[in-house]
Structure formats: structure tokens, C-alpha cells
Write a protein that holds these residues in place. Sequence first.
Motif, PDB file in Angstrom:
ATOM      1  N   GLY A 193       0.817  -1.211   0.000  1.00 32.11           N
ATOM      2  CA  GLY A 193       0.000   0.000   0.000  1.00 32.11           C
ATOM      3  C   GLY A 193       0.846   1.254   0.000  1.00 32.11           C
ATOM      4  O   GLY A 193       0.546   2.226  -0.719  1.00 32.11           O
ATOM      5  N   ASP A 194       1.928   1.249   0.799  1.00 33.11           N
ATOM      6  CA  ASP A 194       2.819   2.418   0.837  1.00 33.11           C
ATOM      7  C   ASP A 194       3.470   2.646  -0.519  1.00 33.11           C
ATOM      8  O   ASP A 194       3.618   3.795  -0.971  1.00 33.11           O
ATOM      9  CB  ASP A 194       3.895   2.206   1.907  1.00 33.11           C
ATOM     10  CG  ASP A 194       3.326   2.228   3.317  1.00 33.11           C
ATOM     11  OD1 ASP A 194       2.191   2.720   3.485  1.00 33.11           O
ATOM     12  OD2 ASP A 194       4.007   1.729   4.242  1.00 33.11           O
ATOM     13  N   HIS A 195       3.858   1.561  -1.164  1.00 28.29           N
ATOM     14  CA  HIS A 195       4.496   1.689  -2.480  1.00 28.29           C
ATOM     15  C   HIS A 195       3.538   2.296  -3.510  1.00 28.29           C
ATOM     16  O   HIS A 195       3.892   3.246  -4.234  1.00 28.29           O
ATOM     17  CB  HIS A 195       4.971   0.315  -2.949  1.00 28.29           C
ATOM     18  CG  HIS A 195       5.357   0.271  -4.395  1.00 28.29           C
ATOM     19  ND1 HIS A 195       6.470   0.915  -4.898  1.00 28.29           N
ATOM     20  CD2 HIS A 195       4.744  -0.342  -5.466  1.00 28.29           C
ATOM     21  CE1 HIS A 195       6.546   0.712  -6.195  1.00 28.29           C
ATOM     22  NE2 HIS A 195       5.510  -0.046  -6.573  1.00 28.29           N
ATOM     23  N   LEU A 196       2.323   1.774  -3.563  1.00 30.04           N
ATOM     24  CA  LEU A 196       1.356   2.260  -4.554  1.00 30.04           C
ATOM     25  C   LEU A 196       0.935   3.695  -4.269  1.00 30.04           C
ATOM     26  O   LEU A 196       0.742   4.498  -5.200  1.00 30.04           O
ATOM     27  CB  LEU A 196       0.130   1.346  -4.574  1.00 30.04           C
ATOM     28  CG  LEU A 196       0.358  -0.065  -5.140  1.00 30.04           C
ATOM     29  CD1 LEU A 196      -0.879  -0.936  -4.927  1.00 30.04           C
ATOM     30  CD2 LEU A 196       0.700   0.014  -6.631  1.00 30.04           C
ATOM     31  N   SER A 197       0.785   4.033  -3.002  1.00 29.75           N
ATOM     32  CA  SER A 197       0.332   5.395  -2.671  1.00 29.75           C
ATOM     33  C   SER A 197       1.395   6.440  -2.998  1.00 29.75           C
ATOM     34  O   SER A 197       1.093   7.633  -3.112  1.00 29.75           O
ATOM     35  CB  SER A 197      -0.046   5.475  -1.185  1.00 29.75           C
ATOM     36  OG  SER A 197       1.093   5.210  -0.372  1.00 29.75           O
ATOM     37  N   SER A 198       2.627   5.990  -3.139  1.00 30.64           N
ATOM     38  CA  SER A 198       3.697   6.950  -3.474  1.00 30.64           C
ATOM     39  C   SER A 198       3.766   7.234  -4.981  1.00 30.64           C
ATOM     40  O   SER A 198       4.514   8.119  -5.407  1.00 30.64           O
ATOM     41  CB  SER A 198       5.051   6.395  -3.005  1.00 30.64           C
ATOM     42  OG  SER A 198       5.394   5.214  -3.728  1.00 30.64           O
ATOM     43  N   LEU A 199       3.001   6.480  -5.773  1.00 25.89           N
ATOM     44  CA  LEU A 199       3.034   6.650  -7.228  1.00 25.89           C
ATOM     45  C   LEU A 199       1.998   7.669  -7.687  1.00 25.89           C
ATOM     46  O   LEU A 199       0.889   7.718  -7.150  1.00 25.89           O
ATOM     47  CB  LEU A 199       2.779   5.304  -7.920  1.00 25.89           C
ATOM     48  CG  LEU A 199       3.750   4.164  -7.586  1.00 25.89           C
ATOM     49  CD1 LEU A 199       3.309   2.878  -8.282  1.00 25.89           C
ATOM     50  CD2 LEU A 199       5.172   4.539  -7.988  1.00 25.89           C
ATOM     51  N   GLU A 200       2.366   8.452  -8.688  1.00 29.69           N
ATOM     52  CA  GLU A 200       1.417   9.425  -9.230  1.00 29.69           C
ATOM     53  C   GLU A 200       0.318   8.725 -10.016  1.00 29.69           C
ATOM     54  O   GLU A 200      -0.851   9.126  -9.973  1.00 29.69           O
ATOM     55  CB  GLU A 200       2.161  10.425 -10.127  1.00 29.69           C
ATOM     56  CG  GLU A 200       1.265  11.531 -10.667  1.00 29.69           C
ATOM     57  CD  GLU A 200       2.016  12.532 -11.519  1.00 29.69           C
ATOM     58  OE1 GLU A 200       1.372  13.426 -12.095  1.00 29.69           O
ATOM     59  OE2 GLU A 200       3.268  12.428 -11.603  1.00 29.69           O
ATOM     60  N   LYS A 201       0.671   7.663 -10.717  1.00 32.22           N
ATOM     61  CA  LYS A 201      -0.304   6.876 -11.491  1.00 32.22           C
ATOM     62  C   LYS A 201      -0.198   5.417 -11.046  1.00 32.22           C
ATOM     63  O   LYS A 201       0.410   4.583 -11.721  1.00 32.22           O
ATOM     64  CB  LYS A 201      -0.031   6.997 -12.991  1.00 32.22           C
ATOM     65  CG  LYS A 201      -0.142   8.426 -13.511  1.00 32.22           C
ATOM     66  CD  LYS A 201       0.198   8.492 -14.994  1.00 32.22           C
ATOM     67  CE  LYS A 201       0.079   9.919 -15.522  1.00 32.22           C
ATOM     68  NZ  LYS A 201       0.405  10.001 -16.984  1.00 32.22           N
ATOM     69  N   PRO A 202      -0.762   5.082  -9.911  1.00 31.91           N
ATOM     70  CA  PRO A 202      -0.579   3.737  -9.357  1.00 31.91           C
ATOM     71  C   PRO A 202      -1.122   2.631 -10.250  1.00 31.91           C
ATOM     72  O   PRO A 202      -0.647   1.499 -10.186  1.00 31.91           O
ATOM     73  CB  PRO A 202      -1.341   3.803  -8.025  1.00 31.91           C
ATOM     74  CG  PRO A 202      -2.294   4.944  -8.171  1.00 31.91           C
ATOM     75  CD  PRO A 202      -1.616   5.929  -9.063  1.00 31.91           C
ATOM     76  N   TRP A 203      -2.116   2.939 -11.107  1.00 32.53           N
ATOM     77  CA  TRP A 203      -2.687   1.893 -11.968  1.00 32.53           C
ATOM     78  C   TRP A 203      -1.693   1.376 -13.005  1.00 32.53           C
ATOM     79  O   TRP A 203      -1.910   0.344 -13.618  1.00 32.53           O
ATOM     80  CB  TRP A 203      -3.944   2.427 -12.663  1.00 32.53           C
ATOM     81  CG  TRP A 203      -3.685   3.637 -13.514  1.00 32.53           C
ATOM     82  CD1 TRP A 203      -3.231   3.666 -14.785  1.00 32.53           C
ATOM     83  CD2 TRP A 203      -3.839   4.999 -13.116  1.00 32.53           C
ATOM     84  NE1 TRP A 203      -3.089   4.950 -15.234  1.00 32.53           N
ATOM     85  CE2 TRP A 203      -3.469   5.803 -14.222  1.00 32.53           C
ATOM     86  CE3 TRP A 203      -4.262   5.625 -11.933  1.00 32.53           C
ATOM     87  CZ2 TRP A 203      -3.504   7.190 -14.178  1.00 32.53           C
ATOM     88  CZ3 TRP A 203      -4.294   6.998 -11.907  1.00 32.53           C
ATOM     89  CH2 TRP A 203      -3.917   7.775 -13.004  1.00 32.53           C
ATOM     90  N   GLU A 204      -0.595   2.119 -13.163  1.00 34.85           N
ATOM     91  CA  GLU A 204       0.424   1.651 -14.090  1.00 34.85           C
ATOM     92  C   GLU A 204       1.284   0.543 -13.490  1.00 34.85           C
ATOM     93  O   GLU A 204       1.995  -0.152 -14.216  1.00 34.85           O
ATOM     94  CB  GLU A 204       1.314   2.821 -14.517  1.00 34.85           C
ATOM     95  CG  GLU A 204       0.581   3.906 -15.292  1.00 34.85           C
ATOM     96  CD  GLU A 204       1.483   5.063 -15.664  1.00 34.85           C
ATOM     97  OE1 GLU A 204       2.672   5.036 -15.231  1.00 34.85           O
ATOM     98  OE2 GLU A 204       1.047   5.981 -16.378  1.00 34.85           O
ATOM     99  N   ASP A 205       1.231   0.393 -12.171  1.00 36.39           N
ATOM    100  CA  ASP A 205       2.017  -0.644 -11.492  1.00 36.39           C
ATOM    101  C   ASP A 205       1.290  -1.988 -11.587  1.00 36.39           C
ATOM    102  O   ASP A 205       0.058  -2.061 -11.447  1.00 36.39           O
ATOM    103  CB  ASP A 205       2.230  -0.257 -10.021  1.00 36.39           C
ATOM    104  CG  ASP A 205       3.291  -1.104  -9.357  1.00 36.39           C
ATOM    105  OD1 ASP A 205       4.421  -0.636  -9.213  1.00 36.39           O
ATOM    106  OD2 ASP A 205       2.974  -2.264  -8.967  1.00 36.39           O
ATOM    107  N   GLU A 206       2.061  -3.057 -11.790  1.00 31.74           N
ATOM    108  CA  GLU A 206       1.455  -4.376 -11.967  1.00 31.74           C
ATOM    109  C   GLU A 206       0.768  -4.893 -10.704  1.00 31.74           C
ATOM    110  O   GLU A 206      -0.063  -5.786 -10.770  1.00 31.74           O
ATOM    111  CB  GLU A 206       2.508  -5.381 -12.413  1.00 31.74           C
ATOM    112  CG  GLU A 206       3.643  -5.554 -11.395  1.00 31.74           C
ATOM    113  CD  GLU A 206       4.691  -6.553 -11.855  1.00 31.74           C
ATOM    114  OE1 GLU A 206       5.602  -6.853 -11.065  1.00 31.74           O
ATOM    115  OE2 GLU A 206       4.593  -7.024 -13.012  1.00 31.74           O
TER     116      GLU A 206
END
Length: 718
Positions: A193-206
Motif C-alpha cells: 500500500g505504501d508503495h502504490l500510494s507513493s506513485l502518481e499513477k498507481p494503476w500503471e504498477d502491476e
Amino acid sequence: MTTSKHLNLVPPVVEADHVEELVQSGRTTAACFSPYNKSLAVFLPPNPGSQLQGGSGEQDIYFASSEAQPSSERRLFISDTSIIFAAFQNFLRVSSTPENEWSQRDDSVRTIRKLATDYVNFTKECWIHASQATKENQSSLQFTGDHYRTLYTCLSLFVVLYVPDSGLEDAPVGDELMEWLNMHFIEPSTEEGDHLSSLEKPWEDETFWPYLLRATMRGLVKAATFFLEALSRHPSNYLRRLSSQLIPLLSDQPHLQNFAAERDFAHASRRWREKVKAMRVELTNVPESDRRDEYENWWDRLSSIVGILEGRTEVIEKVCDELGADWKELSVAWGVFADFRLRRQDLPDVVAQIVDDVPPDPTDMEDMVHASLFGGDPMKALSYASQLDPWLAAHMADIMQSLGLIDREPVEDTGLTVRDSYMLAYAEYLHSDAALWRLTAAYMFSCGEVGVQCADEVLLRVPLRLGVPQQSAGEDVTGVLTDTLRDVNAICFEYQREEVRRSVCKIAAQELMQKKEYGLAISYCSSAEDWPGLGRVVDRVLDEYIISGPENFTKYVSGIAPSLQVLNTASAAQGVFIYRLMFAVRYAEFHQRMSCQDLQEAAWDLVSIFQEETAPKSWWGVLLLDALGLLEHKAALLFSYPSACLLLRRLEEVFTRSQHGSGDDYLRMLNRKAHSTPEAALNQLQAVRLALARYFARCTMIGTGGKQFMGRRSEIPA
């Protein structure tokens, strides 16, 4: 926690490459069990067909145990949880409700739930404590934090499924199971969750959609809605609109604890499902060409989320398979989404279907305990729990029996109930540590007649360790000396084991007698009503006179003298043994006066011992020889004429009986004191006869009256 089937001795009794030589020699290993714990003495006995030639015949002995003794942190866990066990046993004893009706009484179930929850909370504390230990401390722990975590998960699941809050026995169980699952098996991880929340476009992460799917299936509304809100920046207008519509659906999902009645919960759930169906229609209307972005077929993922909310079992199973979820997660999701009115009694049927396709791990005892509890099989759960930790099986079985979950009737072969079997197995584990004998006995005493007999044997073999410690001046060692013994007595009184208490007191008296603590030895003989034993203690005190003389004898008698007054008032005391004690006290008083040169009083003591017939006949020779110096006293006549006559009669009886074959009855102690034969002892007494003759001559010369014969005591010749 499993017990090894092998004992590895270090160093080994026989090296691995010399086993054949041992077999050819005809010798084999032998072992003896310890009488007071589960340790073994392992040794190589000599070949029975041969004799040891020369040498000292010394034999190496190896000590081993089938159980590892509890370490300090394990002892603390055992001791603290035993307080809850004792409270539970006390509740069972004082409860006015018959045992087979406890599960029907709300007040009884509340008490049982409270105590069961105490177990859960304590195992949680132990898990946290063990997990927070430093690396250095971790190496000294007998059980890791993960072991206590398994106890925590198993007990808390047991409480959720079998000891629910009052009024919830027949209520849907899905939400409670989801809470349990999220508490003990955290998915998705916080790091994800911490990793995804740090992304500007989290949907791009697998990992985005797997995270969102799992958060939805786990009922983690805040996490799911946070990332659904992040989709408001997604390029697809359809996804932005659908994700915004999905957020209130997740937030508004009904939960049983938010409703006063199940009927209201069911009604709200049906209305909520209608909204989910509308969401499905919206999703279906998305054109095929707009269902993907550059990274993923978002429509399939969103469809899976809606399918979970719809309660479609095939979707839930597919998602669990994709995410690598186990049978627990699938079962809990079934109860929250597929059948939101799933009850405890219906859960085993659902789980049976699930584990056919997604079985639990047979090598993981924690997982097998969980599967058995989910599957409604308490007996199987106890079997796996016993392999995990005997503590867990014993305390779960204790609660299960009180709730009627397992049979209360004893098994014909053993005479034990299921609960008692697991409780005794745990008590045997405690028995590996002699220091835990109090808890061992307490657990055994709760196990019917068989357990009582086992506890009796434990109490009889408690190492009393009655050695006198080093003491500083004026320090009283009595309390230190008998702490363990007092505890044994207290337990015997508590459980009404009077015969055991008396036996332990007899054992203590024997040990104290060997350590020359004669006063305490007599006290415990009296407490055990062991009058022959009391007589043996007095005989040992009297032996001190023969062995080490009057000074030490007087010192030892001062320790037993207070017991005489107590025993004189005890109606159960047997007179013959009390007279023996009385003689020891009177005889010590005689020597005390002799040492103080209070000869007149000493003479009166000697005569009164004969008059009152407190002296055993075996001591008559010694007493008559003691009178020799008083008879030959030059300054005054210390005996009255009647007293001298009494001494003469006793002396003549000794001579007469000895000449007719009863010399040992009258001269035994004199023979021991003088290290002489009966003939030599009689020769010594001839001197007393001569002294008496001279004494009577002196009396004749000065008359039988006179002040030298007056005294404080009236002397009546026997």
C-alpha cells in the motif's frame, strides 16, 4: 511443538561406527525413569554372562528427557495462564448450574467466554513480548514469537466460532471471521500500500489491481476507496465514472454489528445487492473497445470486484486462485459476500466443499487446527493442537467439555474423558520440570479419579530439600526449612488428600531426623499421627546420649521438649510413645542439673523417673550407673531411705532378670554405652550394689530421719 521420537545423548553412549561391536558383545542399552519427573537415566549394563574383572566397576550414566524443560520465559507463560485455569476450575466448582446445562445458561456462557478471552489476550501479550525481544534475547527463548502467534490465532478462532457473545450463537458469522482473518493474516501488505500510494499513477504498477482486488475481498474499505479515488485521474472516462460509483457501494456495504436485529441487516443487504446489480448493468454497457488501457484490461479487473460484491462464487474462487489465497480466505469471503447470512452451524458444509479444491497444508499444524475448527470437528482440532503445543490442547479441551462440544463420558479403556486425556498429557509435560510440581498436581487433580491418583504420586515424590541453610546469628531457619513442605500440606488440605499429607509428613520426619532436626521431626510425626515414627525419633535422640554424651543429648532434647506439652493434650497420641518422649525430657533435665551441680534436684529427678515408670527397662542399667556418683556423695545423703530402697529394688530386678536370660532387655543401652558385654555390664552394676550397701550403712549410723532427708517432693517408694 512436537516431541522427538529419539533421544540424542551428548556425548553418545556408543559411537555410530561401533554399534555392531555393541551388538556382538551381547550388551544393550538400558534406561530407568526418574520417580519425580520425565527424565531418564541411560546406561550400558554389564554383560549378564560375564563378570567385571578388576577395576572399580564404575559405570557412566547419561541423563536425558523426552521433553525439554520449560525455560524461564516458558515458565512465566505456564504460571500466568494457570491463574486463568484456576479461576475456570473455581467457576466450575461453585456454579449452581449442572455441567450439562452450562451451554444453555447465558450467565455461564458469558463467564466461560470471559475466561476464554483471557487466554486469547494473554497469548497475544506473549507473542508481542517474544517478537519484540532483541536478537541476543531471541536465542535464549525456548519458543519463538511465531509459536505464541499460532496459539493466539487458534484460540481466538476457537472463541469466534464456539464461544460467541450472548445472543449471537445463531447469527451470521461472516463479519466476525473476516475480522479474525484480517487481524491474524494481513493481506495485502502495508508495504504494498505504501508503495502504490507513493506513485502518481498507481494503476500503471502491476500490483495495483491485485492489491485493489484483495482489499475489496478483505473488506478493507478505506484502502480500497483510496485507490479507487486515485482512478479519478485515469485517462478513461468510463473507469473514472465507474470507480466513483463503486466507492459508495463499498462504503455502504451492510455489516451485522451495525444493526439491532438480523432482519434489518438482511433487508439492508438485499437493497445493497440491488445497487450492485445496477453497477453490473453500468459495467456491461462499456464498449469492448474502451475496456483496456496501455497496461491492463481494467474492465476485467473491475468486473471481478463487482463479481465479489455480487457474491458470485465462481468469481470469488477465480480471484482467490489468482491471488494465491488459501482455503481460509476463500471460506471467509464466502461468508461475507456469497452467503452473508451464513451461520456457524452451516459453516462446516461450506468449508467441506472448499477444502476439496483448496486443501489445508497437512504439514502445518496451525493450518490443520484452523481447518478442523472451521469444519466443525473439535476432536480433530484437539488432536492437531496437541501436536502444536500440549498447553493449547489441554486448555481448549477444558473449555470444550464445559460447553458440551466433546463427550463428557470417560472412555472405557482408560477411564478418562477426552478432556482429561489432554489435560493429563499437559500435566505430564509440566512434570518434566520438578520445580512446577504445584501446577502439575493442580492440573492432575482436575482429571477425575485417575488424575487424583497421578497427583498423589507427584506429591509423594516432591523433593522436599530440607537441608538447613547457612544462617546468620539470630536468624530463624524454620520458615526456610519447611516452605516446600508447607506448600505440599496446603495442597493436600485443599484437595482433601489426608492420607497423602500424612505420608509426606512421615517422609519429611524421616529426612529431618537424618539431619538431626528432631524437634521438627516430632512435629511432623505428630501431624501425621505416626506414633511409631515419633518413637523412632525419640530413640534417635536418646542414641545421641550414647553416641556423643550428655551435653549434645541435652541440646537436642531442648528442641523436642516443647512437643511434649502439645502431645500431652492430644487425645489421639498413643501413651507408650509419649512416655518415651517424657523420659527423654526428664533424663535431659537430670543431666542438666548434674552439669550445674544441682545434685539434690538431680537425685530427685532420678528417683521420680523410676517412680513414674517413664524409663524403658533397657535404660535401667544406665540410670542405676548414673546414681553411683550421687550415692557416693560425701557431703550429704542425697536420697531418702525409701528412695534408696527403690533404687535397690530396680537393681535387683536387673540382676535377677539378667540371670534368667533377659539381660538384653535391661542392659542393652548400658552395653552400648560402655561397649561391653552383659557380663561386664553386670560387673559395673556391682559397684552400684556396693554403693547402696554403704549408703544404707550411713543411713543407719545417722538414723532414717533428719533434715537431710527432707525435700520439696514427697517420695513414695514403688
